[in-house]
Design a protein around this motif. Sequence first.
Motif, PDB file in Angstrom:
ATOM      1  N   GLU A  11       3.743  15.101 -73.959  1.00 27.93           N
ATOM      2  CA  GLU A  11       2.332  15.385 -73.665  1.00 27.93           C
ATOM      3  C   GLU A  11       1.446  14.684 -74.683  1.00 27.93           C
ATOM      4  O   GLU A  11       1.592  14.871 -75.889  1.00 27.93           O
ATOM      5  CB  GLU A  11       2.088  16.885 -73.699  1.00 27.93           C
ATOM      6  CG  GLU A  11       0.655  17.286 -73.355  1.00 27.93           C
ATOM      7  CD  GLU A  11       0.468  18.792 -73.317  1.00 27.93           C
ATOM      8  OE1 GLU A  11      -0.690  19.247 -73.388  1.00 27.93           O
ATOM      9  OE2 GLU A  11       1.478  19.510 -73.219  1.00 27.93           O
ATOM     10  N   MET A  12       0.512  13.867 -74.199  1.00 32.05           N
ATOM     11  CA  MET A  12      -0.361  13.082 -75.063  1.00 32.05           C
ATOM     12  C   MET A  12      -1.779  13.656 -75.092  1.00 32.05           C
ATOM     13  O   MET A  12      -2.274  14.163 -74.086  1.00 32.05           O
ATOM     14  CB  MET A  12      -0.432  11.635 -74.580  1.00 32.05           C
ATOM     15  CG  MET A  12       0.905  10.912 -74.604  1.00 32.05           C
ATOM     16  SD  MET A  12       1.486  10.723 -76.284  1.00 32.05           S
ATOM     17  CE  MET A  12       3.143  10.078 -75.927  1.00 32.05           C
ATOM     18  N   THR A  13      -2.411  13.538 -76.259  1.00 31.01           N
ATOM     19  CA  THR A  13      -3.811  13.910 -76.420  1.00 31.01           C
ATOM     20  C   THR A  13      -4.577  12.706 -76.948  1.00 31.01           C
ATOM     21  O   THR A  13      -4.165  12.098 -77.946  1.00 31.01           O
ATOM     22  CB  THR A  13      -3.959  15.082 -77.408  1.00 31.01           C
ATOM     23  OG1 THR A  13      -3.217  16.203 -76.939  1.00 31.01           O
ATOM     24  CG2 THR A  13      -5.433  15.476 -77.557  1.00 31.01           C
ATOM     25  N   ALA A  14      -5.679  12.352 -76.286  1.00 26.89           N
ATOM     26  CA  ALA A  14      -6.494  11.221 -76.723  1.00 26.89           C
ATOM     27  C   ALA A  14      -7.427  11.662 -77.842  1.00 26.89           C
ATOM     28  O   ALA A  14      -8.322  12.485 -77.629  1.00 26.89           O
ATOM     29  CB  ALA A  14      -7.290  10.664 -75.555  1.00 26.89           C
ATOM     30  N   LEU A  15      -7.218  11.141 -79.046  1.00 23.10           N
ATOM     31  CA  LEU A  15      -8.087  11.461 -80.178  1.00 23.10           C
ATOM     32  C   LEU A  15      -9.248  10.490 -80.299  1.00 23.10           C
ATOM     33  O   LEU A  15     -10.283  10.816 -80.878  1.00 23.10           O
ATOM     34  CB  LEU A  15      -7.270  11.454 -81.475  1.00 23.10           C
ATOM     35  CG  LEU A  15      -6.104  12.443 -81.546  1.00 23.10           C
ATOM     36  CD1 LEU A  15      -5.429  12.339 -82.911  1.00 23.10           C
ATOM     37  CD2 LEU A  15      -6.565  13.864 -81.289  1.00 23.10           C
TER      38      LEU A  15
END
Length: 213
Positions: A191-195
Amino acid sequence: MSSFLEERLPLDVRLGASWADDYEVLITTTAGGAEYRKLVHPFPVRSFHVSFTGDQADLWARVMALYHRAYGKFAGFRVRCRDDFSTNGLTGTPTPLDETLANSATGIYQLRNFYGTNGTALAGVGYPARTIYKPVASTVVAAKNGVTISSGLTVDPTTGLITIAPAPLFTDTITAGCQFDIPCRFNSAIEMTALSPSVRDCGSIDLIELLQP
């Protein structure tokens, strides 16, 4: 389709990773509070929990590419544990005398690494061993009756089997040492989160050791 990829999870993305060894134990508790415990298998099973932040392009080229090549949880791959990758004191330079291998009449021996104590293997509890299926071939060294084997040693880095020719006697003591990877598979989706437009954070990747890769 192969269910194991002979490649290693990128080392530099494992900063911040945690790991644990566990044993499969069945515990039954009676009405009176007594416990009955059954050891299902006498060897450790390792799990990793990986978190990291990286550049989007680098992330895709490295971690996500491996994830897709493995079809998520389907195929296994090598994982190098920075705290435990050698038969010599977990991280030391391997020596031919590190671990005693099981007797063999065929000249073929399985590499292994003992945990829990040092010295001669003991029967019963307290001295479990991990079968080494994925050694680093160039690091494998072995000895017969305390003398380093300088020729006639063949290593299969995909199985952890070594062959000694001519075959030693059954009564000979064979010891060996090596660096090794742990065969694992993904045990979760990524699961990726865009910072930011270029930076992605991965808060959780779970890996589990494969006992029979």
